[in-house]
Design a protein around this motif. Structure first.
Motif, mmCIF file in Angstrom:
data_model
loop_
_atom_site.group_PDB
_atom_site.id
_atom_site.type_symbol
_atom_site.label_atom_id
_atom_site.label_comp_id
_atom_site.label_asym_id
_atom_site.label_seq_id
_atom_site.Cartn_x
_atom_site.Cartn_y
_atom_site.Cartn_z
ATOM 1 N N TYR A 109 79.936 31.858 -2.034
ATOM 2 C CA TYR A 109 78.868 32.470 -2.814
ATOM 3 C C TYR A 109 78.812 33.990 -2.652
ATOM 4 O O TYR A 109 79.060 34.528 -1.569
ATOM 5 C CB TYR A 109 77.542 31.870 -2.378
ATOM 6 N N ALA A 110 78.453 34.676 -3.725
ATOM 7 C CA ALA A 110 78.122 36.099 -3.695
ATOM 8 C C ALA A 110 76.916 36.321 -4.609
ATOM 9 O O ALA A 110 76.780 35.641 -5.633
ATOM 10 C CB ALA A 110 79.297 36.953 -4.147
ATOM 11 N N LEU A 111 76.059 37.258 -4.241
ATOM 12 C CA LEU A 111 74.858 37.549 -5.024
ATOM 13 C C LEU A 111 75.021 38.895 -5.727
ATOM 14 O O LEU A 111 74.892 39.958 -5.121
ATOM 15 C CB LEU A 111 73.625 37.569 -4.114
ATOM 16 N N HIS A 112 75.326 38.830 -7.012
ATOM 17 C CA HIS A 112 75.615 40.028 -7.803
ATOM 18 C C HIS A 112 75.520 39.600 -9.263
ATOM 19 O O HIS A 112 75.040 38.505 -9.573
ATOM 20 C CB HIS A 112 77.023 40.533 -7.441
ATOM 21 N N THR A 113 75.967 40.445 -10.180
ATOM 22 C CA THR A 113 76.084 40.064 -11.586
ATOM 23 C C THR A 113 77.556 40.059 -11.969
ATOM 24 O O THR A 113 78.411 40.450 -11.178
ATOM 25 C CB THR A 113 75.305 41.037 -12.490
ATOM 26 N N ASN A 114 77.844 39.629 -13.189
ATOM 27 C CA ASN A 114 79.241 39.577 -13.619
ATOM 28 C C ASN A 114 79.310 39.684 -15.134
ATOM 29 O O ASN A 114 78.438 39.196 -15.853
ATOM 30 C CB ASN A 114 79.892 38.265 -13.165
ATOM 31 N N GLY A 115 80.353 40.312 -15.608
ATOM 32 C CA GLY A 115 80.603 40.447 -17.040
ATOM 33 C C GLY A 115 81.936 41.125 -17.231
ATOM 34 O O GLY A 115 82.428 41.813 -16.327
ATOM 35 N N THR A 116 82.554 40.930 -18.387
ATOM 36 C CA THR A 116 83.835 41.566 -18.658
ATOM 37 C C THR A 116 83.631 43.049 -18.958
ATOM 38 O O THR A 116 82.513 43.484 -19.259
ATOM 39 C CB THR A 116 84.527 40.901 -19.853
ATOM 40 N N PRO A 117 84.677 43.864 -18.880
ATOM 41 C CA PRO A 117 84.532 45.289 -19.181
ATOM 42 C C PRO A 117 83.965 45.579 -20.572
ATOM 43 O O PRO A 117 83.351 46.633 -20.775
ATOM 44 C CB PRO A 117 85.964 45.817 -19.043
ATOM 45 N N ASP A 118 84.154 44.650 -21.516
ATOM 46 C CA ASP A 118 83.600 44.865 -22.856
ATOM 47 C C ASP A 118 82.264 44.162 -23.051
ATOM 48 O O ASP A 118 81.777 44.039 -24.177
ATOM 49 C CB ASP A 118 84.602 44.415 -23.929
ATOM 50 N N GLY A 119 81.657 43.704 -21.971
ATOM 51 C CA GLY A 119 80.318 43.135 -22.048
ATOM 52 C C GLY A 119 80.251 41.642 -22.266
ATOM 53 O O GLY A 119 79.159 41.099 -22.484
ATOM 54 N N GLY A 120 81.373 40.949 -22.207
ATOM 55 C CA GLY A 120 81.384 39.513 -22.408
ATOM 56 C C GLY A 120 80.983 38.743 -21.161
ATOM 57 O O GLY A 120 80.800 39.306 -20.084
ATOM 58 N N TYR A 121 80.859 37.439 -21.324
ATOM 59 C CA TYR A 121 80.472 36.567 -20.217
ATOM 60 C C TYR A 121 81.653 36.310 -19.304
ATOM 61 O O TYR A 121 82.753 36.012 -19.767
ATOM 62 C CB TYR A 121 79.947 35.237 -20.773
ATOM 63 N N ALA A 122 81.438 36.416 -17.997
ATOM 64 C CA ALA A 122 82.539 36.217 -17.043
ATOM 65 C C ALA A 122 82.139 35.313 -15.887
ATOM 66 O O ALA A 122 82.733 35.370 -14.817
ATOM 67 C CB ALA A 122 83.026 37.565 -16.523
ATOM 68 N N GLY A 123 81.124 34.471 -16.112
ATOM 69 C CA GLY A 123 80.700 33.581 -15.049
ATOM 70 C C GLY A 123 79.872 34.320 -14.017
ATOM 71 O O GLY A 123 79.070 35.192 -14.351
ATOM 72 N N VAL A 124 80.062 33.991 -12.771
ATOM 73 C CA VAL A 124 79.315 34.617 -11.687
ATOM 74 C C VAL A 124 80.291 35.169 -10.648
ATOM 75 O O VAL A 124 81.454 34.767 -10.610
ATOM 76 C CB VAL A 124 78.348 33.607 -11.033
ATOM 77 N N PRO A 125 79.844 36.089 -9.807
ATOM 78 C CA PRO A 125 80.729 36.666 -8.797
ATOM 79 C C PRO A 125 80.954 35.704 -7.644
ATOM 80 O O PRO A 125 80.229 34.719 -7.482
ATOM 81 C CB PRO A 125 79.977 37.914 -8.335
ATOM 82 N N ALA A 126 81.949 36.016 -6.822
ATOM 83 C CA ALA A 126 82.293 35.145 -5.702
ATOM 84 C C ALA A 126 82.894 35.953 -4.568
ATOM 85 O O ALA A 126 83.298 37.105 -4.742
ATOM 86 C CB ALA A 126 83.288 34.077 -6.159
ATOM 87 N N GLY A 127 82.948 35.337 -3.411
ATOM 88 C CA GLY A 127 83.699 35.861 -2.276
ATOM 89 C C GLY A 127 84.746 34.835 -1.888
ATOM 90 O O GLY A 127 84.814 33.744 -2.472
#
Length: 227
Positions: A109-127
């Motif tokens: 688990y990681a607590l952050h946000t996530n998105g592609t460089p062009d603003g698309g959906y990229a799921g959630v962050p991880a470690g």
């Protein structure tokens, strides 16, 4: 085994001859001008998430090396759109563990946000927790302090890469708490100094960790440390 710091959150591990690269962001980083991206040829590229300051050089490095790219599922979809063939993408999810040439890697688990460089959906962050021979190494990626880290306390971590710059991630004080949560004394700082909001006082940071009974290593870009 050794780790080489390439600036921001970009780290290359040499795990007994198997090369692992985390979050390739080099060419846009003014502080990493001394690093030749053409020389970076990992066997694996691990992505913590898909923000531009973690994936800017993903396509070029992967093309030069034919590395296997490991990420969370939705970030893996973006990786495929960058011209990486499906057989070179391992798109996994939390709790999953994969076998590798160096040992194993588990997504945590990681607590952050996530998105592609062009603003698309990229799921959630991880470690990731990597195991190689008798060593356990935690790469936190971009994260805030979270109680989920306590789940790593019994992993017998030898080393941990923790963000310390604040603003977008944990700051120094929270990283000290995180080191306690994960029960790891050997910390290598990442995600600091690259941009004005995350500049830190390095001497003060090292002293704070020392007073907490912890070892904080802040590697100059391009320098390595034995693990």
């Amino acid at each position: 085994m050794k780790a080489t710091y390439l600036g921001h959150s970009t780290v290359e591990l040499d795990l007994n001859g198997v090369r692992v690269l985390f979050d390739p962001y080099i060419t846009p980083n003014e502080l990493a001008k001394s690093i030749r991206i053409e020389d970076i040829k990992p066997d694996y590229i691990f992505l913590s998430h898909c923000h531009g300051d973690h994936v800017a050089d993903l396509a070029k490095v992967q093309k030069n090396s034919n590395a296997e790219v490991v990420s969370i599922v939705e970030t893996g979809d973006w990786v495929g759109k960058q011209g990486v063939s499906e057989d070179r993408i391992t798109a996994m999810n939390f709790g999953g563990t994969i076998s590798t040439k160096f040992g194993s890697a588990k997504m945590v688990y990681a607590l952050h946000t996530n998105g592609t460089p062009d603003g698309g959906y990229a799921g959630v962050p991880a470690g990731y927790v990597l195991k190689s021979n008798d060593k356990s190494i935690y790469f936190a990626g971009d994260t805030a302090l979270t109680v989920e880290m306590q789940l790593l306390a019994d992993y017998q971590l030898d080393w941990a890469f923790l963000p310390i710059g604040g603003f977008f991630t944990m700051d120094v004080d929270d990283a000290i708490k995180a080191a306690g949560f994960i029960n790891c004394k050997n910390i290598i700082g990442i995600h600091y100094d690259t941009f004005p909001p995350i500049k830190i006082n390095k001497e003060e940071a090292i002293q704070k960790f020392k007073e907490a009974g912890l070892n904080l290593h802040l590697l100059p870009i391009g320098e390595s440390i034995e693990l």
